[in-house]
Write a protein that holds these residues in place. Structure first.
Motif, short mmCIF file in Angstrom:
data_model
loop_
_atom_site.label_atom_id
_atom_site.label_comp_id
_atom_site.label_asym_id
_atom_site.label_seq_id
_atom_site.Cartn_x
_atom_site.Cartn_y
_atom_site.Cartn_z
N GLN A 10 0.83 -1.25 0.09
CA GLN A 10 0.01 -0.06 -0.05
C GLN A 10 0.80 1.31 -0.03
O GLN A 10 0.45 2.33 -0.36
CB GLN A 10 -0.84 -0.14 1.24
N GLY A 11 2.18 1.27 0.16
CA GLY A 11 3.17 2.36 0.42
C GLY A 11 3.78 2.41 1.62
O GLY A 11 4.16 3.47 1.84
N GLY A 12 3.40 1.48 2.41
CA GLY A 12 4.20 1.21 3.84
C GLY A 12 3.50 2.36 4.79
O GLY A 12 2.21 2.78 4.67
N VAL A 13 4.12 2.55 6.12
CA VAL A 13 3.33 3.11 7.29
C VAL A 13 2.88 4.70 6.71
O VAL A 13 2.01 5.07 7.44
CB VAL A 13 4.11 3.26 8.34
N ALA A 14 3.77 5.34 6.17
CA ALA A 14 3.42 6.83 5.62
C ALA A 14 2.03 6.68 4.97
O ALA A 14 1.34 7.64 5.21
CB ALA A 14 4.56 7.17 5.03
#
Length: 360
Positions: free
Chosen positions: A256-260
């Motif tokens: 999904q694009g990581g924690v950010a």
């Protein structure tokens, strides 16, 4: 009829994770063994185990000076394990009270050693995150404990106190992987997986190596962090199925694009709900003060208990589950953890607006 899962925990798992588990969990890599029945000492499980540990480190950007553990017993065991390791006879532990779970952590530590309340918003039914008078921190404080997100009351810390006065220990069970973390002000962080990281059964503990060196050596081995560090969380049989699913969730977050990206999605979903509350002319009233609002648990009340009961009843008929508020606050609670799609939040907002029109 579609199901919209807003449960506070165990909570929704990402749909792709469930689909992948259906395909591979019960015949992993064509081994004719399920993850649940293979040896935790074997090479196949070790790949799962270390892969999940490495993904946690990568996604949370955990520095090398921290150890990462997979333990059992949920966050509730950490309420006791933390003070057993670090609350020695000559020290005190400071607790910041921001809700029911911080109270329980405080009570458990008080059975083990000397504790004190550093800050609290209990008098206002935990509608806000407390101001923390760090200059009043006792010099013999072994650590300061806080709960980063309060599921019952719908409040959340934006940033943590500075750890120059004492080590900061964080219960991040309900918002881990939903926001980036400043590891400079964290000495130990723990989280039950069942909100944002996977299913129940596994607890993530991340602790600074230099802090661990201060740990009490005179406790049962099973309750010593050092024991689990030395054995890579394989001192005894780990919850293999839960760790496997946690690893799949880590893969999904990465995709999904990581924690950010999760932080951005969380803010968008929360904004939809808070806008519906704020634009209702008082029909929906948020429990948390605006500067303390959680992006994970949105709590609100209606003008009467009768309307709240009706809201829950009709919502359940339409496929919304988990919206009844905790008895401490009453009202409603929408838990919008990472795996809750934005479309489900939009559908809930539509329902809230239609209910408002019919009952105001």
């Amino acid at each position: 009829m579609p199901i919209y899962n807003f449960n506070a925990g165990p909570s929704a798992l990402p749909y792709p994770v469930i689909e992948e588990a259906k395909k591979s969990m019960f015949d992993y890599q064509n081994s004719e063994l399920s993850v649940l029945e293979m040896s935790h000492r074997g090479p196949i499980y070790e790949e799962i185990h270390y892969g999940a540990l490495n993904k946690v480190r990568s996604l949370l950007k955990v520095p090398d000076e921290f150890e990462i553990l997979f333990l059992q017993g949920g966050a509730s065991l950490q309420f006791a394990m933390l003070p057993m390791n670090f609350l020695t006879n000559e020290k005190k532990a400071a607790y910041i009270l921001s809700g029911s779970w911080s109270e329980k952590a405080f009570q458990e530590a008080s059975r083990i050693g000397e504790t004190y309340e550093l800050a609290s918003t209990k008098a206002d039914n935990y509608r806000a995150i407390p101001f923390v008078p760090l200059d009043q921190c006792s010099q013999d404080t072994s650590y300061i404990h806080l709960t980063s997100n309060n599921t019952i009351f719908g409040t959340q810390w934006i940033s943590y106190p500075n750890n120059k006065f004492a080590p900061i220990c964080v219960d991040a069970s309900s918002d881990i992987f939903s926001k980036t973390l400043d590891w400079g002000n964290i000495d130990l962080l723990y989280a039950g997986a069942q909100k944002n990281a996977g299913p129940s059964g596994v607890t993530i503990v991340i602790l600074r190596k230099s802090f661990m060196e201060q740990a009490n050596k005179d406790i049962p081995k099973i309750l010593s962090y050092e024991t689990h560090v030395k054995t890579d969380s394989l001192y005894h049989t780990p919850p293999t199925g839960s760790i496997y699913l946690l690893g799949l969730v880590m893969n999904w977050i990465e995709e999904q694009g990581g924690v950010a990206a999760m932080e951005k999605f969380a803010a968008e979903k929360a904004s939809l709900l808070y806008s519906a509350i704020d634009n209702s002319d008082g029909f929906y009233k948020g429990h948390a003060l605006k500067d303390s609002r959680s992006t994970m648990n949105v709590t609100f009340n209606l003008p009467s208990k009768e309307l709240e009961q009706k809201f829950v009843k009709i919502a359940e008929e339409k496929g919304f589950i988990g919206l009844k508020g905790h008895r401490s606050v009453g009202g409603l609670r929408a838990s919008i953890y990472n795996a809750v799609p934005k479309e489900h939040v939009e559908t809930l907002v539509d329902f809230m607006e239609s209910f408002l029109k019919e009952h105001k």
